[in-house]
Design an enzyme around this catalytic site. Structure first.
Site, PDB file in Angstrom:
ATOM      1  N   ILE A 276       1.388  -0.826  -0.334  1.00 18.32           N
ATOM      2  CA  ILE A 276      -0.322  -0.126  -0.340  1.00 18.32           C
ATOM      3  C   ILE A 276       1.008   1.230  -0.381  1.00 18.32           C
ATOM      4  O   ILE A 276       0.379   1.829  -0.431  1.00 18.32           O
ATOM      5  CB  ILE A 276      -1.590  -0.237   1.047  1.00 18.32           C
ATOM      6  N   ALA A 277       1.905   1.135   0.726  1.00 19.91           N
ATOM      7  CA  ALA A 277       2.934   1.837   0.866  1.00 19.91           C
ATOM      8  C   ALA A 277       3.666   2.853  -0.753  1.00 19.91           C
ATOM      9  O   ALA A 277       3.925   3.605  -1.005  1.00 19.91           O
ATOM     10  CB  ALA A 277       4.096   1.963   1.878  1.00 19.91           C
TER      11      ALA A 277
ATOM     12  N   ARG B 259       1.809   2.411  -3.144  1.00 17.47           N
ATOM     13  CA  ARG B 259       0.660   3.079  -4.116  1.00 17.47           C
ATOM     14  C   ARG B 259       0.812   4.551  -3.520  1.00 17.47           C
ATOM     15  O   ARG B 259       0.465   5.122  -4.150  1.00 17.47           O
ATOM     16  CB  ARG B 259      -0.832   2.599  -3.506  1.00 17.47           C
TER      17      ARG B 259
ATOM     18  N   SER C  24      12.274   1.673   7.285  1.00 19.05           N
ATOM     19  CA  SER C  24      11.896   0.020   7.524  1.00 19.05           C
ATOM     20  C   SER C  24      13.077  -0.513   8.276  1.00 19.05           C
ATOM     21  O   SER C  24      13.799  -0.326   9.117  1.00 19.05           O
ATOM     22  CB  SER C  24      11.921  -0.571   5.714  1.00 19.05           C
ATOM     23  N   ARG C  25      12.302  -1.848   8.703  1.00 18.17           N
ATOM     24  CA  ARG C  25      12.933  -2.953   9.749  1.00 18.17           C
ATOM     25  C   ARG C  25      14.101  -3.235   9.252  1.00 18.17           C
ATOM     26  O   ARG C  25      15.120  -3.474   9.325  1.00 18.17           O
ATOM     27  CB  ARG C  25      11.807  -3.843  10.576  1.00 18.17           C
TER      28      ARG C  25
ATOM     29  N   TYR D  50      12.538   2.408  12.511  1.00 21.12           N
ATOM     30  CA  TYR D  50      11.826   3.815  12.606  1.00 21.12           C
ATOM     31  C   TYR D  50      11.706   4.864  13.523  1.00 21.12           C
ATOM     32  O   TYR D  50      12.020   6.164  13.258  1.00 21.12           O
ATOM     33  CB  TYR D  50      10.135   2.370  13.232  1.00 21.12           C
TER      34      TYR D  50
ATOM     35  N   HIS E  58       0.502  -0.361  14.091  1.00 24.26           N
ATOM     36  CA  HIS E  58       0.144   0.891  13.781  1.00 24.26           C
ATOM     37  C   HIS E  58      -0.161   2.078  14.965  1.00 24.26           C
ATOM     38  O   HIS E  58       0.734   3.292  15.131  1.00 24.26           O
ATOM     39  CB  HIS E  58      -1.919   1.328  13.549  1.00 24.26           C
TER      40      HIS E  58
ATOM     41  N   LYS F 146      -5.925   2.854   7.608  1.00 23.96           N
ATOM     42  CA  LYS F 146      -6.860   2.449   8.822  1.00 23.96           C
ATOM     43  C   LYS F 146      -6.643   0.742   9.275  1.00 23.96           C
ATOM     44  O   LYS F 146      -5.649   0.330   7.752  1.00 23.96           O
ATOM     45  CB  LYS F 146      -7.636   2.446   7.762  1.00 23.96           C
TER      46      LYS F 146
ATOM     47  N   ASP G 172     -10.477  -4.878   8.963  1.00 20.91           N
ATOM     48  CA  ASP G 172     -10.072  -4.617   7.800  1.00 20.91           C
ATOM     49  C   ASP G 172     -11.001  -3.684   6.211  1.00 20.91           C
ATOM     50  O   ASP G 172     -10.899  -3.077   5.499  1.00 20.91           O
ATOM     51  CB  ASP G 172      -9.670  -6.657   7.027  1.00 20.91           C
TER      52      ASP G 172
END
Length: 285
Positions: free
Chosen positions: A83-84, A86, A104-105, A126, A147, A165, A246
């Site tokens: 999703i990141a 996009r 990122s880890r 992070y 989150h 979300k 979801d």
């Protein structure tokens, strides 16, 4: 196996949301553009908390001044998942914003994401991203269970946060995030993209103007087929799986956008699958 969410909302009394006028003005050709424009909006105040766009405030005076000067808003992506990518693609076409950093880890994943989208800085943790003084806004795109901690980390460093979300997996986490935003004078918003679709904006506008008459009932559902996989984020309890978190968020937000965020009464029913998460649910508000 399916993930199904059904909702029926019946208002006890008709009440116009004080935020519908705000939504009616946010019509844009691209969903992400709308969310970015909202975060840099003209509401007064240094701190704000937006749940799906319900409350819209400036990020900060200094960031507003930089935007007006044409320097742009420096974004960072925390969690370079699907999703990141996009989000980064849309951000590239958004005026007044730039993808500056990614965290990122895995430093290797951060570098790959930065290379694909032209980010200047990349971090293997992070914490390092949150400490970067040039980062102004962070898009949190980690799994549901991360989150709260990830958003609070960025808020405590004074960053504006747009969180994927669901904002949190329970009310206690949402309160912690809201408290962190207030305590640090930082912006926090759930990235409920569907609220900014032009058709959705127009529907709220028409409803607020009374064009379609008094709203008496909303019936909505959202479902899709998902192959059973106990290790996937959809079915694993440890990853906050289940239909409600979801896809249930979409119908819940639609209800709150039209009838207000606080129903007088709520009833819910669900079927718990073999892995221990809800595979379908129905709600009456």
């Amino acid at each position: 196996m399916r993930e199904d969410i059904y909702i029926i909302a019946v208002p006890k009394r008709q009440q116009k949301s004080p935020h519908l006028d705000d939504f009616g003005k946010i019509v844009n050709k691209h969903t992400t553009f709308s969310m970015i424009a909202t975060m840099g909006g003209s509401k007064a105040g240094k701190v704000g908390i937006g749940i799906g766009g319900l409350m819209l405030y400036n990020i900060s005076d200094s960031q507003k001044e930089q935007e007006m000067a044409g320097n742009g808003l420096k974004w960072a992506v925390l969690g370079p998942g699907a999703i990141a990518h996009r989000f980064a693609e849309a951000l590239a076409a958004a005026p007044g914003s730039e993808l500056y950093a990614v965290g990122s880890r895995s430093l290797e994943r951060a570098r790959a994401f930065a290379g694909a989208h032209g980010a200047q800085a990349c971090y293997g943790s992070y914490e390092e991203l949150a400490r970067d003084p040039d980062v102004q806004a962070v898009y949190v795109a980690t799994p549901h269970t991360g989150h709260c901690a990830n958003a609070v980390l960025c808020l405590e460093h004074g960053k504006a946060v747009l969180c994927e979300k669901p904002l949190a997996v329970n009310a206690a986490q949402a309160r912690r995030m809201a408290d962190a935003a207030r305590a640090n004078g930082a912006f926090l918003m759930e990235a409920m993209w569907s609220r900014f679709l032009p058709a959705a904006v127009r529907a709220r506008e028409l409803a607020a103007a009374g064009v379609i008459g008094e709203l008496r009932m909303l019936t909505a559902d959202f479902s899709f087929s998902a192959p059973p996989d106990p290790a996937s984020r959809l079915f694993a309890p440890a990853l906050a799986g289940g239909g409600l978190l979801d896809v249930g968020t979409y119908v819940m937000h639609l209800s709150s956008a039209l009838f207000g965020p606080r129903p007088d009464r709520a009833e819910a029913f669900c079927r718990i699958g073999e892995t221990g998460v809800d595979e379908n649910a129905a709600m009456l508000l």
